[in-house]
Design an enzyme around this catalytic site. Structure first.
Site, PDB file in Angstrom:
ATOM      1  CB  CYS A 151       2.000   0.087  -9.101  1.00 22.13           C
ATOM      2  SG  CYS A 151       3.015  -0.620 -10.421  1.00 22.13           S
ATOM      3  CD  GLU A 186       5.477   0.533  -6.809  1.00 20.53           C
ATOM      4  OE1 GLU A 186       6.468   0.798  -7.531  1.00 20.53           O
ATOM      5  OE2 GLU A 186       4.680  -0.389  -7.067  1.00 20.53           O
TER       6      GLU A 186
END
Length: 228
Positions: free
Chosen positions: A135, A207
């Site tokens: 992230c 993601e």
């Protein structure tokens, strides 16, 4: 080559797909559909809440103060700094940040959170770090890619967002997480390192999926519009 650099190299395909995604390129061009931004903020607000909870689980498993301090600093960053890029999106679409909080998670975001919580509860600190790292790492590289690729100035609608994630502070926070992951990998067994690799790659995939979820405004089957 360090363990974290090996992970980055192994997942170059996903990183490149993220950089090329129309949501990311739209940020660079200053052209992202309003509904996609709304969908993103609704999901990301809840995702970041869960992200802080995962850091909290990591604190509960920490054996030394160094790890406790590291995770506490990461919580502080998410809680007090990452509101700024959210506010940039909100300003551009003319919707207050408070209006976009408290919504149910779309399927992909829900899966991503449960993926992180699984590794947080089932794994050790190294495995948790591997699940969390994509992230901040992808966001930092997105910021750099957009800054270098589009050379945005202060008049660019998403300049505060791009500048925030391309900043040295985000780079430093990511580097510290990489360094700590490398330390845990050095004393991990081969099976533990394999679990770290799997956790890291799946987080990279999620993601990408998160950006796609926002861009396509993904919803649960039979979900009612606007249910909060």
């Amino acid at each position: 080559m360090s363990f974290s650099n090996q992970l980055r190299k192994e997942n170059q395909d996903i990183y490149q797909s993220i950089f090329s995604h129309p949501f990311i390129q739209g940020i660079g061009k200053g052209e992202v559909p309003k509904e996609a931004l709304i969908h993103y903020i609704k999901a990301d607000y809840e995702y970041l809440n869960a992200f802080m909870h995962v850091y909290g689980i990591a604190i509960s498993k920490s054996q030394g103060r160094d790890d406790i301090q590291l995770f506490n600093e990461q919580i502080d960053f998410v809680l007090n700094s990452e509101v700024h890029p959210h506010n940039n999106f909100c300003e551009q679409i003319g919707v207050s940040y408070e209006e976009l909080q408290g919504y149910p998670l779309p399927p992909t975001a829900d899966h991503y959170i449960k993926h992180m919580l699984f590794h947080a509860h089932q794994g050790g600190i190294g495995e948790i770090l591997a699940a969390l790292l994509p992230c901040p790492w992808t966001y930092y590289e997105i910021g750099v890619e957009l800054m270098n690729g589009y050379l945005p100035g202060p008049d660019h609608p998403f300049f505060p967002w791009i500048e925030f994630y391309a900043d040295a502070e985000v780079k430093g926070l990511t580097a510290v997480l990489c360094e700590r992951l490398d330390q845990y990998a050095e004393r991990a067994s081969e099976s533990e390192k394999q679990r770290m690799r799997e956790a890291f790659r799946k987080s990279c995939q999620l993601e990408y999926a998160f950006w796609d979820m926002a861009y396509t405004q993904e919803r649960w089957p039979c979900e009612k519009e606007g249910v909060k």
